[in-house]
Design an enzyme around this catalytic site. Structure first.
Site, mmCIF file in Angstrom:
data_model
loop_
_atom_site.group_PDB
_atom_site.id
_atom_site.type_symbol
_atom_site.label_atom_id
_atom_site.label_comp_id
_atom_site.label_asym_id
_atom_site.label_seq_id
_atom_site.Cartn_x
_atom_site.Cartn_y
_atom_site.Cartn_z
ATOM 1 N N ASP A 215 42.156 44.824 39.400
ATOM 2 C CA ASP A 215 41.599 46.155 39.698
ATOM 3 C C ASP A 215 40.460 46.427 38.706
ATOM 4 O O ASP A 215 39.914 45.475 38.149
ATOM 5 C CB ASP A 215 42.724 47.207 39.633
ATOM 6 C CG ASP A 215 42.452 48.386 40.549
ATOM 7 O OD1 ASP A 215 41.365 48.976 40.455
ATOM 8 O OD2 ASP A 215 43.325 48.742 41.378
ATOM 9 N N HIS A 238 37.511 44.740 39.572
ATOM 10 C CA HIS A 238 36.740 45.681 40.389
ATOM 11 C C HIS A 238 35.599 46.321 39.609
ATOM 12 O O HIS A 238 35.054 47.326 40.019
ATOM 13 C CB HIS A 238 37.651 46.760 40.986
ATOM 14 C CG HIS A 238 38.638 46.211 41.984
ATOM 15 N ND1 HIS A 238 39.500 47.012 42.699
ATOM 16 C CD2 HIS A 238 38.903 44.940 42.380
ATOM 17 C CE1 HIS A 238 40.252 46.247 43.490
ATOM 18 N NE2 HIS A 238 39.917 44.993 43.314
#
Ligand SMILES: *[C@@H]1O[C@H](CO)[C@@H](O)[C@H](O)[C@H]1NC(C)=O
Ligand SMILES: *[C@@H]1O[C@H](CO)[C@@H](O)[C@H](O)[C@H]1NC(C)=O
Length: 394
Positions: A215, A238
């Protein structure tokens, strides 16, 4: 002059003396054993060290020590070091974890040092993406590997957090905390494993660190001020994200975020600021990204004030979060998506004072030429612009 020198020399002597005198507390002396549950031994050792009137150093030697959960609470009487040479290992799903969303927590500690080349192993593989079909880990109850709550004047260096069950590190209510040569490791497909999340904290530095996770590598929430990311490598992951902001009432301003000399590799996003539409009011200002290298990165430069995953919001009502004084300078490398610079601001609160300067990105995929978009923002443009600025605008 002489007096000043003497004061400096004495300060140095005092510093050396206090370092030399650090009292060592080895967890094995309190019964910690490799490959056995050493939770109680760690907690007992912390208590002893924290009560020491002089500088203390807790040592976890090489070996794998199992820990169900440990909350290390201050205030302590003197500076305290947690030197991790071995591995602390969390229980896997089915391993008996009971309480709360923290695996290892440091709370209300001043002058804490976390050091060593050791590993905080969250054994997250068993938990990622699990629904609440188990008595132990339900939804928010998945533990965060490392929590720093109200920790001040502290340093975290050389250690690794591995395979957390959710966020690796959460920084809340902290001031003057530096992460140096810090490592986050989890696979790309791990779920909700943000590397370091910072909220309601001031003067937090992340320096010379490597974050590989599933993430956001670093996510910055409301109330964050004077946050510095320098020489941080992210990927997989991310990217570096501010937000999402505006979801909750009474969010505090975000102010003073400096991301410099960082590299992103094969990440879903690059550097981004995201806020919810139909939101509560808020502000984020003085946010600066400079000298960023993108290697095969999706959405390298992104402001998204229409952030609405899973369509759980009303896109027709604009975000009330005001963004201002934002710069993206010297951003270069390769994009994995044609839309490389995407600035979507709120129609209700257009972005103010946005600068884009020396953007040099390439896209070599098959979905058309590289492009850019500006919505509710008129950036000040300078230097090289690849793609040209605001190719589509609204
Ligand atoms: C910030 O924290 C570091 C690390 O403990 C410490 O050396 C330094 O003195 C602190 N700065 C201030 C202003 O207290
Ligand atoms: C933005 O920058 C300008 C000029 O430097 C300054 O006057 C203003 O106070 C800043 N606004 C915010 C919200 O920080």
């Amino acid at each position: 002059m002489g007096v000043r020198l003497n004061v400096a020399a004495m300060t140095l002597l005092v510093l050396f003396a206090s370092h030399a005198n650090a009292q060592v507390f080895d967890v094995t002396a309190n019964g910690a054993k490799p490959n056995a549950d050493s939770t109680q031994a760690l907690l007992t050792t912390w208590k002893e060290a924290c009560a020491s009137a002089t500088r203390s150093k807790i040592v976890v030697p090489k070996g794998v020590f199992k820990v169900t959960q440990a909350l290390f609470q201050g205030p302590c009487k003197a500076p305290i070091e947690f030197n991790l040479q071995g591995t602390l290992q969390a229980p896997p799903v089915g391993g008996g974890f009971k309480g709360g969303d923290t695996w290892i927590g440091f709370e209300h500690v001043d002058f804490l040092t976390v050091s060593g080349n050791g590993v905080f192993d969250g054994q997250g593989k068993s938990a990622w993406g699990k629904k609440c079909d188990h008595t132990e880990y339900c939804g928010k109850q998945l533990p965060i590997n490392l929590r720093f709550d109200f920790v001040t004047n502290s340093l975290v260096q050389d250690v690794t957090t591995l395979d957390s069950k959710q966020f690796h590190v959460n920084v809340l209510g902290c001031k003057n905390v530096t992460f140096h040569n810090f490592h986050v490791i989890a696979p790309e497909n791990s779920v909700n494993t943000d590397g370091i999340h910072i909220g309601r904290s001031t003067d937090i530095k992340i320096l010379n660190s490597i974050i590989q996770t599933g993430d956001d590598c670093v996510s910055i929430g409301d109330g964050s001020k004077q946050i510095y990311l320098t020489q941080v490598t992210c990927g997989p992951g991310h990217g570096f994200g501010i937000g999402s902001l505006g979801k909750y009432l009474n969010e505090l301003p975000v102010q003073g975020i400096f991301v410099t000399g960082c590299t992103l590799k094969n990440t879903l996003n690059g550097v981004r600021i995201k806020t919810w539409p139909n939101s509560y009011p808020g502000t984020a200002s003085d946010i600066h990204f400079a000298d960023i290298t993108m290697e095969n990165v999706g959405n390298p430069v992104l402001i998204d004030q229409e952030y609405c995953p899973w369509n759980q919001c009303n896109l027709k009502v604009p975000s009330k979060v005001k963004l201002s004084n934002i710069s993206f300078k010297k951003i270069h490398g390769t994009s994995s998506t044609p839309l490389a610079v995407n600035l979507v601001c709120s129609s209700g609160a257009p972005c103010q004072n946005v600068v884009i300067q020396d953007i040099n990105l390439k896209y070599s995929g098959s979905q058309g030429p590289i492009t850019s978009k500006c919505k509710n923002v008129k950036p000040t443009v300078g230097g090289v612009q690849n793609p040209a600025a605001c190719i589509t605008s609204a």
